[in-house]
Design an enzyme around this catalytic site. Structure first.
Site, PDB file in Angstrom:
ATOM      1  N   HIS A 131      41.701 -73.719  50.875  1.00 22.60           N
ATOM      2  CA  HIS A 131      42.112 -73.428  49.503  1.00 22.60           C
ATOM      3  C   HIS A 131      40.907 -73.378  48.577  1.00 22.60           C
ATOM      4  CE1 HIS A 131      46.216 -75.399  50.663  1.00 22.60           C
ATOM      5  NE2 HIS A 131      46.057 -74.190  51.186  1.00 22.60           N
ATOM      6  N   ASP A 176      42.892 -78.170  55.241  1.00 18.57           N
ATOM      7  CA  ASP A 176      43.684 -77.305  54.363  1.00 18.57           C
ATOM      8  C   ASP A 176      42.996 -77.128  53.019  1.00 18.57           C
ATOM      9  OD1 ASP A 176      45.700 -76.744  56.111  1.00 18.57           O
ATOM     10  OD2 ASP A 176      47.259 -77.841  55.035  1.00 18.57           O
ATOM     11  N   GLU A 177      42.535 -78.241  52.459  1.00 25.42           N
ATOM     12  CA  GLU A 177      41.901 -78.189  51.149  1.00 25.42           C
ATOM     13  C   GLU A 177      40.641 -77.327  51.191  1.00 25.42           C
ATOM     14  OE1 GLU A 177      43.534 -79.192  48.816  1.00 25.42           O
ATOM     15  OE2 GLU A 177      44.602 -81.047  49.213  1.00 25.42           O
ATOM     16  N   THR A 230      39.362 -82.833  46.427  1.00 26.14           N
ATOM     17  CA  THR A 230      40.341 -83.403  47.343  1.00 26.14           C
ATOM     18  C   THR A 230      39.894 -83.250  48.785  1.00 26.14           C
ATOM     19  OG1 THR A 230      41.555 -81.330  46.990  1.00 26.14           O
ATOM     20  CG2 THR A 230      42.385 -83.287  45.884  1.00 26.14           C
ATOM     21  N   GLU A 276      50.510 -76.991  50.223  1.00 29.91           N
ATOM     22  CA  GLU A 276      50.161 -78.285  49.633  1.00 29.91           C
ATOM     23  C   GLU A 276      51.309 -79.298  49.743  1.00 29.91           C
ATOM     24  OE1 GLU A 276      47.493 -79.566  48.099  1.00 29.91           O
ATOM     25  OE2 GLU A 276      46.165 -77.840  48.279  1.00 29.91           O
ATOM     26  N   GLU A 304      48.737 -85.784  45.541  1.00 31.27           N
ATOM     27  CA  GLU A 304      49.371 -84.686  46.264  1.00 31.27           C
ATOM     28  C   GLU A 304      50.841 -84.534  45.875  1.00 31.27           C
ATOM     29  OE1 GLU A 304      47.854 -82.573  48.037  1.00 31.27           O
ATOM     30  OE2 GLU A 304      46.009 -83.496  48.756  1.00 31.27           O
ATOM     31  N   TRP A 325      50.557 -76.467  60.605  1.00 33.24           N
ATOM     32  CA  TRP A 325      51.002 -77.776  61.066  1.00 33.24           C
ATOM     33  C   TRP A 325      52.103 -78.287  60.146  1.00 33.24           C
ATOM     34  CZ3 TRP A 325      50.694 -81.742  57.562  1.00 33.24           C
ATOM     35  CH2 TRP A 325      49.788 -81.610  56.505  1.00 33.24           C
ATOM     36  N   HIS A 363      51.155 -82.031  52.371  1.00 30.07           N
ATOM     37  CA  HIS A 363      50.179 -83.109  52.280  1.00 30.07           C
ATOM     38  C   HIS A 363      50.824 -84.399  51.770  1.00 30.07           C
ATOM     39  CE1 HIS A 363      46.888 -79.803  51.694  1.00 30.07           C
ATOM     40  NE2 HIS A 363      47.527 -79.695  52.836  1.00 30.07           N
ATOM     41  N   GLU A 394      40.117 -78.238  44.702  1.00 29.74           N
ATOM     42  CA  GLU A 394      40.216 -78.367  46.152  1.00 29.74           C
ATOM     43  C   GLU A 394      38.962 -79.007  46.746  1.00 29.74           C
ATOM     44  OE1 GLU A 394      42.954 -77.921  47.553  1.00 29.74           O
ATOM     45  OE2 GLU A 394      43.970 -76.659  46.121  1.00 29.74           O
TER      46      GLU A 394
END
Length: 394
Positions: A263, A259-260, A230, A192, A154, A111, A195, A227
Site C-alpha cells: 500500500h 500488506d502495508e 505502519t 486493511e 487498524e 491471506w 489487519h 503506510e
C-alpha cells in the site's frame, strides 16, 4: 495507513493533522497538512475551510466522568479542492488504473485471518488455543500495550474510508463507483480490514488483555471521527515477538507489514505523480503537512479513563523501539529521496522555501529524539486499562 492520510492532506483534508511523530517530541515539531491546491502565488487562491475535530471534553458528574461528543471548530464545507484541481485527478483515471490498482490483490490470492489462527471447526481447537495462550505468556506487558495500540489503529478503518470519501476528485460517489480512485479506496479498505480482525482475534484468544476496555477504545475512536509508518511498526513488533519465542505472532505481524508495504508503494507513486504534474503546489503541501505533523485519527484514541492515551501508548512504543522518532526521520528522508525533492526546479519563491525546509528537517528531528530519550529516563509510569490497569514504564 499513514500514506492514505498523507494523500488526503495533499488534496485537502486538514482535520486529520496531528501526530505520527512519537511521543516525547515537542508539539511544534513536525509529516502534509491539508492544503490549498491552487496556483501558488498567482491570483486569488481557492480558500478551503474544513472541520477540525478536537478531543472530547470530560466533566465530573458526582463520581462519574462523562465524556461528551468531540468538539468541532472551523466551518464545514462541501468541497476540498478548487474545480481545476479536481480535473487533475479525473485526468489521472487511466494512470491510476495502470499504476495504482496493480498493487492490490484479488480476494482469492489474499491471506485471511483464519490462516493464522486456531481453527474453531477442528477437534484440536482447544489445544491450539492453549498453545497460543502459553506462547503469549512470554510477551511482556509493555509489548502488549504496543500490540493493542497497533490493533486499535487498524480497527479505526471506517474513519479512514470516510476521510478518503470526503475528497473531491477521488471519492466514491455511489459506494460502487467504477472509477479507478473509488475502486482503490474500496479494495484498499477490504485489504486493511483483515489487519484489525487478525490482531483483534489473537488478543482475544491470548487472554492477557481487557477486551471490553479495548472495544470501548475502538468505539470512541470511530465515533470521533500511515503506510510506511505502519509498515515499520508492524515489522518491529514482528521482530520483538520472534525474539520472545512467539513465532506465530511474528508471522502475523510480518504478514500485515507486507500488506502495508504494498500500500505504501501505491501512495508513494500517487504523490510522485502530483510532484510531476504540479510541483510547486505539491511542494507547498508537503511543507505544510510537515509543519503541522502527519497523523492518523488514532491520535484521538480514548478508553473512557485516560485523556492522554495516545501520548502514553506512543511513549511506550518509543521506549521499546516499535516506532520511534528515528523512524520518523528515516521516513522523511526516504520520501525526500524517493520524490527527488532536492532536485525539483522551476519553483516559486514560496516553493523554494518549502523545499529548503523539508530537506533540512530530518536532522532536526533526530536531535529532538535525543532529548526525548533523556526524558524517557525519568521513570514515569502509567496504568493502561487495556491490560487491567497494570502500571507500565513510559
Amino acid at each position: 495507513m499513514a500514506f492514505a492520510v498523507c494523500l488526503a492532506k495533499c488534496v485537502g483534508a486538514p482535520k486529520y493533522c496531528s501526530s505520527l511523530m512519537p511521543a516525547g517530541l515537542p508539539a511544534s515539531m513536525p509529516l502534509f497538512r491539508g492544503s490549498r491546491l491552487g496556483s501558488a502565488g498567482r491570483g486569488r487562491s481557492h480558500k478551503v475551510s474544513m472541520t477540525t475535530t478536537l478531543p472530547p471534553e470530560a466533566k465530573e458528574v458526582g463520581k462519574t466522568k462523562i465524556h461528551f461528543q468531540p468538539r468541532e471548530v472551523h466551518e464545514q464545507v462541501t468541497h476540498s479542492m478548487p474545480p481545476e484541481k479536481v480535473e487533475i485527478f479525473k485526468s489521472l483515471e487511466d494512470w491510476a488504473e495502470n499504476n495504482i490498482l496493480i498493487h492490490l490483490k484479488s480476494v482469492e490470492k489474499s491471506w485471511q485471518p483464519q490462516d493464522y489462527l486456531p481453527d474453531p471447526s477442528s477437534e484440536g481447537f482447544i489445544d491450539e488455543v492453549k498453545e497460543l495462550r502459553e506462547r503469549s505468556l512470554e510477551l511482556p506487558n509493555d509489548y502488549l500495550v504496543c500490540l493493542v495500540g497497533d490493533m486499535i489503529t487498524e480497527e479505526a478503518l471506517p474513519t479512514y474510508q470516510t476521510m478518503l470519501n470526503t475528497l473531491d476528485g477521488v471519492r466514491d460517489e455511489t459506494g460502487a463507483s467504477p472509477t479507478s480512485w473509488a475502486t482503490w479506496t474500496r479494495m484498499w479498505t477490504a485489504e486493511e480490514n483483515r489487519h484489525g480482525d487478525l490482531l483483534n482475534k489473537y488478543l482475544y484468544l491470548c487472554g492477557r488483555v481487557d477486551m471490553k476496555q479495548i472495544e470501548k477504545t475502538i468505539q470512541y475512536l470511530i465515533g470521533f471521527g500511515m503506510e510506511r509508518a505502519t509498515f515499520i511498526s508492524h515489522g518491529n513488533t514482528a521482530r520483538f515477538a520472534k525474539g520472545r519465542g512467539d513465532l506465530k505472532l511474528a508471522q502475523i505481524c510480518g504478514t500485515i507489514a507486507a500488506d502495508e508495504k504494498r500500500h505504501e508503494t501505491a501512495y508513494t507513486k500517487i504523490v510522485e505523480k502530483l510532484f510531476e504534474i504540479d510541483p510547486d503546489t505539491t511542494m507547498l503541501a508537503f511543507e505544510d503537512m510537515m509543519r503541522k505533523k502527519v497523523s492518523m485519527p488514532a491520535h484521538l484514541m480514548y478508553d473512557g479513563q485516560d485523556d492522554n492515551l495516545f501520548e502514553h501508548f506512543s511513549a511506550v512504543a518509543q521506549r521499546l523501539g516499535v516506532y520511534t522518532a528515528r523512524d520518523y526521520a528515516d521516513i522523511l528522508e526516504f520520501l525526500v529521496k524517493r520524490w527527488n525533492v532536492e532536485k525539483i526546479e522551476d519553483l516559486s519563491s514560496k516553493g523554494r522555501k518549502a523545499q529548503d525546509y523539508v530537506c533540512k528537517l530530518a536532522p532536526r528531528i533526530r536531535r529532538l529524539d535525543e532529548r526525548a530519550q533523556e526524558r524517557a529516563k525519568q521513570g514515569q509510569t502509567c496504568a493502561f486499562s487495556w491490560i487491567f490497569n497494570k502500571e507500565i514504564l513510559l
